[in-house]
Structure formats: C-alpha cells, structure tokens
Design a protein around this motif. Structure first.
Motif, PDB file in Angstrom:
ATOM      1  N   VAL A  55       0.816  -1.205   0.000  1.00  0.00           N
ATOM      2  CA  VAL A  55       0.000   0.000   0.000  1.00  0.00           C
ATOM      3  C   VAL A  55       0.855   1.263   0.000  1.00  0.00           C
ATOM      4  O   VAL A  55       0.459   2.306  -0.526  1.00  0.00           O
ATOM      5  N   ASP A  56       2.058   1.181   0.542  1.00  0.00           N
ATOM      6  CA  ASP A  56       2.960   2.327   0.576  1.00  0.00           C
ATOM      7  C   ASP A  56       3.393   2.753  -0.817  1.00  0.00           C
ATOM      8  O   ASP A  56       3.809   3.897  -1.029  1.00  0.00           O
ATOM      9  N   ALA A  93      -5.004   5.268   2.540  1.00  0.00           N
ATOM     10  CA  ALA A  93      -4.948   4.399   1.370  1.00  0.00           C
ATOM     11  C   ALA A  93      -5.238   2.966   1.769  1.00  0.00           C
ATOM     12  O   ALA A  93      -4.882   2.522   2.868  1.00  0.00           O
ATOM     13  N   VAL A  94      -5.883   2.223   0.854  1.00  0.00           N
ATOM     14  CA  VAL A  94      -6.158   0.800   1.055  1.00  0.00           C
ATOM     15  C   VAL A  94      -5.922   0.075  -0.261  1.00  0.00           C
ATOM     16  O   VAL A  94      -6.111   0.646  -1.344  1.00  0.00           O
ATOM     17  N   ILE A  95      -5.487  -1.179  -0.169  1.00  0.00           N
ATOM     18  CA  ILE A  95      -5.369  -2.028  -1.346  1.00  0.00           C
ATOM     19  C   ILE A  95      -5.976  -3.391  -1.030  1.00  0.00           C
ATOM     20  O   ILE A  95      -6.014  -3.822   0.132  1.00  0.00           O
ATOM     21  N   VAL A 102      -4.021  -6.151  -8.126  1.00  0.00           N
ATOM     22  CA  VAL A 102      -4.247  -5.445  -6.868  1.00  0.00           C
ATOM     23  C   VAL A 102      -4.955  -4.134  -7.169  1.00  0.00           C
ATOM     24  O   VAL A 102      -4.498  -3.350  -8.011  1.00  0.00           O
ATOM     25  N   PHE A 103      -6.062  -3.886  -6.492  1.00  0.00           N
ATOM     26  CA  PHE A 103      -6.814  -2.644  -6.643  1.00  0.00           C
ATOM     27  C   PHE A 103      -6.614  -1.788  -5.396  1.00  0.00           C
ATOM     28  O   PHE A 103      -6.510  -2.314  -4.280  1.00  0.00           O
ATOM     29  N   GLY A 104      -6.578  -0.481  -5.591  1.00  0.00           N
ATOM     30  CA  GLY A 104      -6.347   0.408  -4.462  1.00  0.00           C
ATOM     31  C   GLY A 104      -7.151   1.690  -4.552  1.00  0.00           C
ATOM     32  O   GLY A 104      -7.572   2.114  -5.635  1.00  0.00           O
ATOM     33  N   LEU A 105      -7.372   2.288  -3.404  1.00  0.00           N
ATOM     34  CA  LEU A 105      -8.012   3.593  -3.280  1.00  0.00           C
ATOM     35  C   LEU A 105      -7.171   4.435  -2.331  1.00  0.00           C
ATOM     36  O   LEU A 105      -6.679   3.931  -1.318  1.00  0.00           O
ATOM     37  N   SER A 106      -7.022   5.719  -2.647  1.00  0.00           N
ATOM     38  CA  SER A 106      -6.279   6.608  -1.758  1.00  0.00           C
ATOM     39  C   SER A 106      -6.913   7.984  -1.760  1.00  0.00           C
ATOM     40  O   SER A 106      -7.572   8.389  -2.726  1.00  0.00           O
ATOM     41  N   LEU A 107      -6.690   8.696  -0.662  1.00  0.00           N
ATOM     42  CA  LEU A 107      -7.260  10.026  -0.484  1.00  0.00           C
ATOM     43  C   LEU A 107      -6.248  10.894   0.256  1.00  0.00           C
ATOM     44  O   LEU A 107      -5.794  10.529   1.342  1.00  0.00           O
ATOM     45  N   LYS A 108      -5.906  12.016  -0.343  1.00  0.00           N
ATOM     46  CA  LYS A 108      -4.987  12.969   0.293  1.00  0.00           C
ATOM     47  C   LYS A 108      -5.715  14.296   0.485  1.00  0.00           C
ATOM     48  O   LYS A 108      -6.324  14.821  -0.451  1.00  0.00           O
ATOM     49  N   SER A 109      -5.653  14.835   1.691  1.00  0.00           N
ATOM     50  CA  SER A 109      -6.301  16.115   1.973  1.00  0.00           C
ATOM     51  C   SER A 109      -5.328  17.047   2.667  1.00  0.00           C
ATOM     52  O   SER A 109      -4.438  16.610   3.404  1.00  0.00           O
ATOM     53  N   LEU A 110      -5.504  18.335   2.430  1.00  0.00           N
ATOM     54  CA  LEU A 110      -4.660  19.366   3.028  1.00  0.00           C
ATOM     55  C   LEU A 110      -5.487  20.198   4.001  1.00  0.00           C
ATOM     56  O   LEU A 110      -6.631  20.570   3.694  1.00  0.00           O
ATOM     57  N   ASP A 111      -4.902  20.486   5.155  1.00  0.00           N
ATOM     58  CA  ASP A 111      -5.541  21.313   6.162  1.00  0.00           C
ATOM     59  C   ASP A 111      -4.732  22.598   6.304  1.00  0.00           C
ATOM     60  O   ASP A 111      -3.622  22.591   6.837  1.00  0.00           O
ATOM     61  N   PHE A 112      -5.297  23.712   5.811  1.00  0.00           N
ATOM     62  CA  PHE A 112      -4.608  25.007   5.849  1.00  0.00           C
ATOM     63  C   PHE A 112      -4.869  25.760   7.148  1.00  0.00           C
ATOM     64  O   PHE A 112      -4.284  26.828   7.370  1.00  0.00           O
ATOM     65  N   GLY A 113      -5.769  25.253   7.978  1.00  0.00           N
ATOM     66  CA  GLY A 113      -6.162  26.019   9.145  1.00  0.00           C
ATOM     67  C   GLY A 113      -7.086  27.156   8.742  1.00  0.00           C
ATOM     68  O   GLY A 113      -7.552  27.253   7.602  1.00  0.00           O
ATOM     69  N   GLN A 114      -7.370  28.044   9.662  1.00  0.00           N
ATOM     70  CA  GLN A 114      -8.251  29.178   9.411  1.00  0.00           C
ATOM     71  C   GLN A 114      -7.435  30.400   8.989  1.00  0.00           C
ATOM     72  O   GLN A 114      -6.535  30.829   9.714  1.00  0.00           O
ATOM     73  N   ILE A 115      -7.766  30.962   7.829  1.00  0.00           N
ATOM     74  CA  ILE A 115      -7.049  32.096   7.252  1.00  0.00           C
ATOM     75  C   ILE A 115      -7.930  33.337   7.357  1.00  0.00           C
ATOM     76  O   ILE A 115      -9.104  33.293   6.962  1.00  0.00           O
TER      77      ILE A 115
END
Length: 339
Positions: free
Chosen positions: A57-58, A93-95, A103-116
């Motif tokens: 998965v890495d 992420a998962v596979i 092998v099938f996989g799904l991944s999700l990346k999100s960014l947290d900017f905080g409060q601007i």
C-alpha cells in the motif's frame, strides 16, 4: 525477457532526455503542487528514492507498480505530516489483492490550511471572518504482477481545489514499472501527474460595475474576470534498489533515484535502510536539488516497527524526521495494518 526490459528502460531514458526540463525560472508556474507533497514515513526517510523499492500500500504514492509486490490479502495505511507553514497533510490508502487479477487500491490525500483571515479591498486588515481552502486528491489504482520479475501499475487521480466559492477540478494519471531480480537488484520507473490543464472558476469572479463617466441612472453592467489555466507538475523518475541479506536476521537496502520535473530543477534522491528480523527498521536518506535555497536539501531519519497481531494480521508504526530550511522541520507519522 531481460532484453525486452532493457529496451523498455532505454526507451524511458530517451523520453526522460526529451522532456522539457524544468528550470528555476519555471518555478511557481504550475498548479496543483499538492500532488508533489510526499506521504508515507518510509519513503521520505529514504530520501524519496524508492521508485524501485516501494511495495504494498505504501507504493501507491511512489510507484503504483509496487502495490502488487505484496503477499497479503489487504493492506491499509494512514499517514500524517506537519508540513511547512503550518500546513497539515493527511493521507489514507487501502489495497486489496485479487491474486492473478491484480491489486486494486483507493487513496485520499487532503490538506488542512487552518483558518485564514479574510481580507478585502475595503478591509485589508481583515473583516473578522476566516476561511479555509479545501484541497483533495482521490485516486483509483491498479497494479499487476506480469511475470515473476515484472510489475506494472497506474493511478487515476481526481484533483479538487476550492478556495471560498472558486474551484478547479482536474484529472491526472501515474504510470509505473518495476523490475525485480532474485539477486535483490531492482529497477523502477514512473511517470507522474500526467493530465490536462486546470482553471479556477466561480461566482466571486463576477460583479456589477457602473462604467466610469456614465450618466446618472445608467444600468449596472456585469464584469467577469477569466482566470488563466495552469498545468500540472508532471515528472519522470527512474531509480534502482538493492537488498542485501546479512545472515538470517539482518538485511540492508540501498535505494536511489533521479527525478526530472517539468516545472522545477531535477532531483537526486537516495537512502539506506537496516532491518532486524523484518521487525525493526532504521532509515537514513537525503534528497538534493542543485539550488542553494532549496528548502528540502537536507537529511531525513526514520524508524519503523512491525507488530505481529496473530495469524496473518500485523501492524506497523513508522516515524520520520526531515530537516527543512527556513521552516519548521517535517515530522511524518504512519500507521499500517495488513492481513
């Protein structure tokens, strides 16, 4: 078969030399730079040079071909990093391994900017309100073991960026290849972030104005500001790795890669990993760009621990510390579960 693989790598090298190389003058002209932010403690600890070494998965971020180099039915990982300028990056992420199908996989990346703080032309010091941009990248991945030595894989990415009421959506693909020999020598190549242009649009780009010099009572006209399209930060990476067994309990892995970027200078990456009984891991890496003020020209250090949970179930916890110029140093924490 070896001749065919050699021909493939020669062809990739030709593509590499023919790509429009990035320069310092092109920095900042691409968009969706969140695609370049690394995830996963192990890869960062090895300097990012794991295009030929990443597995399971890495591997989804580094080279999706390596996702099929796995002997588990399923793997999942969560990674968190305190990046630069108080930016937080979360990755899940998962596979699932379907044997000969792949092998099938799904991944999700999100960014947290905080409060601007929200500022306007009339309130340059702030209106008292705040906002937080929403950057999200979702990917569907597929990897397959073609022979006992050849692994291929691809990521199909959906990129979403939103700032207030303006948003941009794009699509990109990663295509990777790994070639693994029984001697422990491995080669890898990947093309990343290949896709069409993106552009922000939204209702805040349109407002009503009165044409200067108009007579009193003149109608309000609509003015819309179209924004320029931006390209994705495409890259091509080529690397190697070598795994050396030292007795029954010890092993060393050396990994390195060269990355050609379209919108910044080329990168040289490498690292060394020591493993004890495939349970305790110590890692050291370095990445280099030929630019004096490049903030990631620095070493990284990491440690990992595999924890058997009974049967085929196991977990691992990994931590990496990476020095950064001008900003707070990065700290990566990754938790992985396999079964």
């Amino acid at each position: 078969m070896l001749k065919k693989i050699t021909l493939i790598f020669i062809s990739l090298a030709i593509i590499l030399t023919s790509l429009e190389a990035g320069t310092s003058k092109r920095k900042g002209t691409a968009g969706a730079e969140e695609l370049r932010i690394p995830v996963g403690s192990r890869g960062v600890a090895l300097g990012g040079g794991v295009v030929a070494e990443a597995n399971g998965v890495d591997a989804l971020f580094w080279n999706p071909a390596g996702a099929s180099f796995v002997n588990k039915s399923a793997e999942a990982m969560f990674s968190h990093v305190s990046f630069i300028a108080d930016l937080k990056v979360n990755y899940l992420a998962v596979i699932a391994n379907f044997g000969g199908v792949g092998v099938f996989g799904l991944s999700l990346k999100s960014l947290d900017f905080g409060q601007i703080p929200l500022t306007t032309v009339d309130a340059p010091d702030g209106t008292g309100e705040t906002f937080s941009p929403n950057y999200l990248t979702a990917a569907l991945s597929y990897s397959r073991r073609m022979t006992d030595r050849i692994y291929v894989g691809a990521n199909f990415k959906l990129i979403s960026e939103r700032i207030l009421r303006e948003s941009a959506v794009g699509f990109a693909v990663d295509i990777g290849l790994q070639y693994r020999l029984e001697s422990g020598l491995r080669f890898g190549a990947v093309m990343k972030n290949v896709g069409g242009n993106m552009r922000f649009d939204g209702p805040d780009l349109e407002w009503g104005v009165v044409i200067p010099g108009s007579e009193p009572g003149a109608p309000v006209r609509s003015l819309r500001v179209p924004l320029q399209e931006f390209e994705l930060p495409a890259a091509f990476e080529l690397g190697f790795a070598y795994n050396l067994k030292v007795g029954e309990a010890h092993s060393l892995t050396l990994a390195g890669s060269f990355q050609n970027n379209n919108f910044t200078l080329d990168e040289y990456k490498g690292g060394l990993e020591y493993s004890f009984n495939n349970m305790l891991f110590l890692r050291l890496g370095y990445s280099y760009v030929n630019e004096a003020d490049y903030i990631f020209n620095s070493p990284s250090f990491g440690v990992g621990l595999n924890i058997p949970l009974g049967g085929t179930l196991e977990a691992s916890v990994e931590y990496t510390y990476r020095k950064v110029k001008f900003f707070n140093n990065n700290q990566f924490l990754t938790v992985r579960v396999a079964m």
